[in-house]
Design a protein around this motif. Structure first.
Motif, mmCIF file in Angstrom:
data_model
loop_
_atom_site.group_PDB
_atom_site.id
_atom_site.type_symbol
_atom_site.label_atom_id
_atom_site.label_comp_id
_atom_site.label_asym_id
_atom_site.label_seq_id
_atom_site.Cartn_x
_atom_site.Cartn_y
_atom_site.Cartn_z
ATOM 1 N N GLY A 24 64.221 -12.459 -33.132
ATOM 2 C CA GLY A 24 62.947 -11.758 -33.141
ATOM 3 C C GLY A 24 62.962 -10.424 -32.434
ATOM 4 N N ARG A 25 63.344 -10.410 -31.153
ATOM 5 C CA ARG A 25 63.283 -9.179 -30.376
ATOM 6 C C ARG A 25 64.224 -8.104 -30.908
ATOM 7 N NH1 ARG A 25 63.705 -10.573 -24.107
ATOM 8 N NH2 ARG A 25 65.228 -12.087 -24.869
ATOM 9 N N SER A 26 65.448 -8.514 -31.259
ATOM 10 C CA SER A 26 66.391 -7.520 -31.766
ATOM 11 C C SER A 26 65.957 -6.993 -33.133
ATOM 12 C CB SER A 26 67.806 -8.115 -31.839
ATOM 13 O OG SER A 26 67.824 -9.285 -32.634
ATOM 14 N N LEU A 27 65.360 -7.849 -33.960
ATOM 15 C CA LEU A 27 64.897 -7.408 -35.273
ATOM 16 C C LEU A 27 63.757 -6.405 -35.142
ATOM 17 C CD1 LEU A 27 64.845 -7.585 -38.355
ATOM 18 C CD2 LEU A 27 63.394 -9.613 -38.146
ATOM 19 N N VAL A 28 62.770 -6.699 -34.312
ATOM 20 C CA VAL A 28 61.632 -5.799 -34.142
ATOM 21 C C VAL A 28 62.080 -4.457 -33.560
ATOM 22 C CG1 VAL A 28 59.487 -5.429 -32.871
ATOM 23 C CG2 VAL A 28 59.912 -7.635 -33.963
ATOM 24 N N ALA A 29 62.933 -4.492 -32.545
ATOM 25 C CA ALA A 29 63.416 -3.243 -31.947
ATOM 26 C C ALA A 29 64.181 -2.402 -32.966
ATOM 27 C CB ALA A 29 64.306 -3.558 -30.745
ATOM 28 N N ALA A 30 65.018 -3.066 -33.769
ATOM 29 C CA ALA A 30 65.801 -2.342 -34.779
ATOM 30 C C ALA A 30 64.894 -1.708 -35.833
ATOM 31 C CB ALA A 30 66.786 -3.305 -35.445
ATOM 32 N N LEU A 31 63.863 -2.420 -36.233
ATOM 33 C CA LEU A 31 62.937 -1.876 -37.222
ATOM 34 C C LEU A 31 62.181 -0.668 -36.675
ATOM 35 C CD1 LEU A 31 61.426 -5.143 -38.773
ATOM 36 C CD2 LEU A 31 62.996 -3.540 -39.867
ATOM 37 N N LEU A 32 61.738 -0.750 -35.438
ATOM 38 C CA LEU A 32 61.000 0.367 -34.842
ATOM 39 C C LEU A 32 61.847 1.630 -34.797
ATOM 40 C CD1 LEU A 32 59.171 -1.499 -31.925
ATOM 41 C CD2 LEU A 32 58.099 -0.496 -33.963
ATOM 42 N N VAL A 33 63.118 1.475 -34.423
ATOM 43 C CA VAL A 33 64.012 2.636 -34.359
ATOM 44 C C VAL A 33 64.348 3.140 -35.761
ATOM 45 C CG1 VAL A 33 66.326 3.404 -33.707
ATOM 46 C CG2 VAL A 33 64.991 1.999 -32.132
ATOM 47 N N GLY A 34 64.779 2.226 -36.620
ATOM 48 C CA GLY A 34 65.241 2.620 -37.952
ATOM 49 C C GLY A 34 64.161 3.223 -38.815
ATOM 50 N N ASN A 35 62.947 2.711 -38.712
ATOM 51 C CA ASN A 35 61.879 3.183 -39.591
ATOM 52 C C ASN A 35 61.225 4.477 -39.120
ATOM 53 O OD1 ASN A 35 62.366 0.874 -41.045
ATOM 54 N ND2 ASN A 35 60.589 -0.234 -40.300
ATOM 55 N N SER A 36 61.360 4.806 -37.844
ATOM 56 C CA SER A 36 60.692 5.988 -37.296
ATOM 57 C C SER A 36 61.567 7.235 -37.290
ATOM 58 C CB SER A 36 60.217 5.707 -35.863
ATOM 59 O OG SER A 36 59.344 4.605 -35.831
ATOM 60 N N ALA A 37 62.877 7.069 -37.225
ATOM 61 C CA ALA A 37 63.783 8.212 -37.061
ATOM 62 C C ALA A 37 63.686 9.256 -38.175
ATOM 63 C CB ALA A 37 65.221 7.713 -36.914
ATOM 64 N N PRO A 38 63.547 8.878 -39.479
ATOM 65 C CA PRO A 38 63.479 9.915 -40.519
ATOM 66 C C PRO A 38 62.336 10.902 -40.338
ATOM 67 C CG PRO A 38 63.939 7.785 -41.517
ATOM 68 C CD PRO A 38 63.622 7.523 -40.067
ATOM 69 N N LEU A 39 61.210 10.467 -39.754
ATOM 70 C CA LEU A 39 60.087 11.373 -39.538
ATOM 71 C C LEU A 39 60.483 12.498 -38.590
ATOM 72 C CD1 LEU A 39 57.139 12.189 -39.846
ATOM 73 C CD2 LEU A 39 56.565 10.538 -38.039
ATOM 74 N N PHE A 40 61.217 12.161 -37.541
ATOM 75 C CA PHE A 40 61.670 13.184 -36.599
ATOM 76 C C PHE A 40 62.584 14.188 -37.305
ATOM 77 C CE2 PHE A 40 64.915 14.742 -33.655
ATOM 78 C CZ PHE A 40 64.126 15.345 -32.683
ATOM 79 N N GLY A 41 63.497 13.679 -38.135
ATOM 80 C CA GLY A 41 64.464 14.555 -38.785
ATOM 81 C C GLY A 41 63.852 15.487 -39.808
ATOM 82 N N VAL A 42 62.907 14.994 -40.612
ATOM 83 C CA VAL A 42 62.376 15.814 -41.704
ATOM 84 C C VAL A 42 61.522 16.958 -41.189
ATOM 85 C CG1 VAL A 42 60.203 14.566 -42.122
ATOM 86 C CG2 VAL A 42 61.421 15.612 -44.048
ATOM 87 N N ALA A 77 57.392 5.169 -41.128
ATOM 88 C CA ALA A 77 57.270 4.926 -39.688
ATOM 89 C C ALA A 77 56.249 3.841 -39.367
ATOM 90 C CB ALA A 77 56.896 6.226 -38.977
ATOM 91 N N THR A 78 55.253 3.663 -40.244
ATOM 92 C CA THR A 78 54.230 2.642 -39.990
ATOM 93 C C THR A 78 54.634 1.249 -40.464
ATOM 94 O OG1 THR A 78 53.094 2.969 -42.126
ATOM 95 C CG2 THR A 78 52.463 4.411 -40.293
ATOM 96 N N SER A 79 55.746 1.143 -41.182
ATOM 97 C CA SER A 79 56.081 -0.117 -41.844
ATOM 98 C C SER A 79 56.503 -1.235 -40.895
ATOM 99 C CB SER A 79 57.188 0.110 -42.878
ATOM 100 O OG SER A 79 58.387 0.534 -42.252
ATOM 101 N N SER A 80 56.876 -0.896 -39.663
ATOM 102 C CA SER A 80 57.307 -1.928 -38.708
ATOM 103 C C SER A 80 56.152 -2.776 -38.188
ATOM 104 C CB SER A 80 58.019 -1.280 -37.515
ATOM 105 O OG SER A 80 59.084 -0.466 -37.927
ATOM 106 N N ALA A 81 54.932 -2.296 -38.343
ATOM 107 C CA ALA A 81 53.768 -2.949 -37.735
ATOM 108 C C ALA A 81 53.606 -4.424 -38.137
ATOM 109 C CB ALA A 81 52.501 -2.164 -38.062
ATOM 110 N N PRO A 82 53.734 -4.809 -39.414
ATOM 111 C CA PRO A 82 53.521 -6.217 -39.763
ATOM 112 C C PRO A 82 54.464 -7.176 -39.035
ATOM 113 C CG PRO A 82 53.466 -4.863 -41.736
ATOM 114 C CD PRO A 82 53.940 -3.988 -40.630
ATOM 115 N N VAL A 83 55.733 -6.777 -38.875
ATOM 116 C CA VAL A 83 56.689 -7.644 -38.186
ATOM 117 C C VAL A 83 56.437 -7.630 -36.689
ATOM 118 C CG1 VAL A 83 59.132 -8.094 -37.743
ATOM 119 C CG2 VAL A 83 58.411 -7.300 -39.991
ATOM 120 N N ALA A 84 56.171 -6.451 -36.124
ATOM 121 C CA ALA A 84 55.927 -6.348 -34.685
ATOM 122 C C ALA A 84 54.694 -7.128 -34.261
ATOM 123 C CB ALA A 84 55.780 -4.880 -34.289
#
Length: 421
Positions: free
Chosen positions: A285-303, A391-398
């Motif tokens: 659970g914890r590792s999955l949620v943390a990974a999703l938060l990082v992975g799903n948010s990073a493209p917004l910073f880059g673009v 970036a918002t897609s992690s919310a349901p799992v979190a």
């Protein structure tokens, strides 16, 4: 701690892994070659590119439930072989038409729809086939190895694809995509696993409905499918806009686009090789949620750094893709393993079909939305909107009980009915 054993000890898994490697290598080249074929070779507009992408993905909306019933009724191995060989032959046909001048956008859309239909069949069968090849203790390791391999191939394949498309042109690069599928089919043909043919006493509609009901009622799957659907929609908008931005607006060429996409593969590989140890130490659970938060948010910073053409922006975008890939690599092997073991084997194909219908169906809608947004407001604003959605897609799992899970056996229906209601 979660006990995980090695999947390499299973000879059948090594063949399945090899088949996936062949298929993924060709698909990575095709992932870059197809938009270049449409945009550069055929001179497609952003809207026409979205039609091609949507044709590849619409079968997930139209055929997924019915093919899921088929996968649960028939042995999976022959279905996977037929899907691989069919995709290979279709791609060779596209190459021939492109070289001889007979390819047009409508023909490419039709071919994409057929290839997409066979991809749906293969994806559903493959998902249900792997748990027959390895036992539950080796499943997380098997998925991690497959994810890591696909990540390495993503790096090599996308980079090689950019070079091949630049040097050989897109039609000839697609030949390698076809060879990958044909090689995958031959390897799957060598796998020997006991499978039973199940007779369907209920109608196909009733069986498909049963899979949807399990998906909707299952706490873990409900959170995962929500995250995947939101992310897929946003990612499709993002990728279409980014392809148009880099290829047409900025004129960077296939090599630069391939290099940017390579960054995702680098990150996914790094994340996947660490997924097993993170799972064992911190729980699913914890590792999955943390990974999703990082992975799903990073493209917004880059673009945000590619609003104007500059090599600094390309470098920052690539770095953001590496970070995003790390999160994706960690999360993928965990989420897939949970989905495979969360339902009984006889329901696996249909529940996965429902999952694919919702999550991958969002891709086809995103493809059309991406073409529309890119046309109306321009590629960079459309890419920013797509990244914001991701970036918002992690919310349901979190926000779900998934974050409290530590052990794999918590999700197995026969051991804990909490997650099936």
């Amino acid at each position: 701690m979660t006990k995980v054993t090695s999947a390499w000890r299973v000879p059948a898994f090594r063949r399945v892994w090899g088949a996936g490697a062949f298929s993924s290598l060709g698909a990575e080249i095709g992932e870059l070659a197809i938009p270049v074929l449409a945009l550069v070779t055929l001179g497609a507009s952003a809207a026409e590119l979205s039609f091609v992408r949507a044709a590849l993905l619409v079968p997930y909306l139209v055929l997924t439930l019915w093919l899921g019933v088929l996968v649960d009724r028939l042995p999976r191995r022959p279905l996977m072989i037929a899907a691989d060989l069919g995709r290979g032959v279709l791609l060779l046909g596209v190459c021939i038409l492109a070289v001889t001048g007979g390819l047009s956008i409508p023909v490419l859309v039709l071919a994409a729809a057929l290839i997409g239909s066979l991809t749906v069949l293969y994806t559903l069968a493959d998902f249900s086939f792997l748990p027959l090849v390895v036992d539950e203790k080796a499943l997380i390791d098997a998925n991690a190895k497959i994810t890591a391999t696909q990540s390495v191939i993503g790096v090599m394949g996308t980079g090689a694809g950019g070079i091949l498309v630049q040097l050989l042109t897109a039609p000839f690069a697609l030949v390698l995509n076809a060879i990958g599928y044909l090689g995958s089919g031959l390897l799957i043909a060598r796998v020997r696993v006991a499978e039973q043919r199940r007779s369907g006493h209920e109608s196909a509609f009733s069986e498909a409905k049963a899979g949807i009901l399990v998906l909707v009622r299952h706490r873990v799957l409900r959170a995962l499918v929500s995250e995947a659907s939101i992310w897929n929609f946003g990612n499709e908008v993002f990728m279409i806009a980014l392809s148009v931005l880099l290829l047409q607006s900025y004129g960077y060429g296939p090599i630069v686009l391939g290099a940017v996409f390579m960054a995702i593969g680098v990150g996914t590989f790094l994340g996947s090789i660490g997924s097993q140890s993170l799972t064992a130490r911190y729980g699913y659970g914890r590792s999955l949620v943390a990974a999703l938060l990082v992975g799903n948010s990073a493209p917004l910073f880059g673009v945000l750094f590619v609003g104007v053409p500059s090599w600094t922006g390309v470098i920052v975008l690539s770095a953001a893709f590496v970070i995003s890939g790390i999160g994706i690599g960690i999360a993928n092997s965990q989420a897939v393993s949970l989905r495979q073991l969360a339902v009984l084997p006889e329901l696996r194909g249909r529940v996965n079909a429902g999952y694919r219908l919702v999550s991958w169906g969002a891709l086809s809608i995103g493809a059309l939305g991406g073409g529309l947004l890119t046309t109306l407001i321009g590629p960079w604003p459309a890419a920013v909107i797509g990244a914001c959605i991701m970036a918002t897609s992690s919310a349901p799992v979190a926000a779900s009980k998934v974050r409290t899970m530590r052990r794999l056996d918590e999700v197995i229906p026969s051991r804990n009915s909490e997650y099936t209601s």
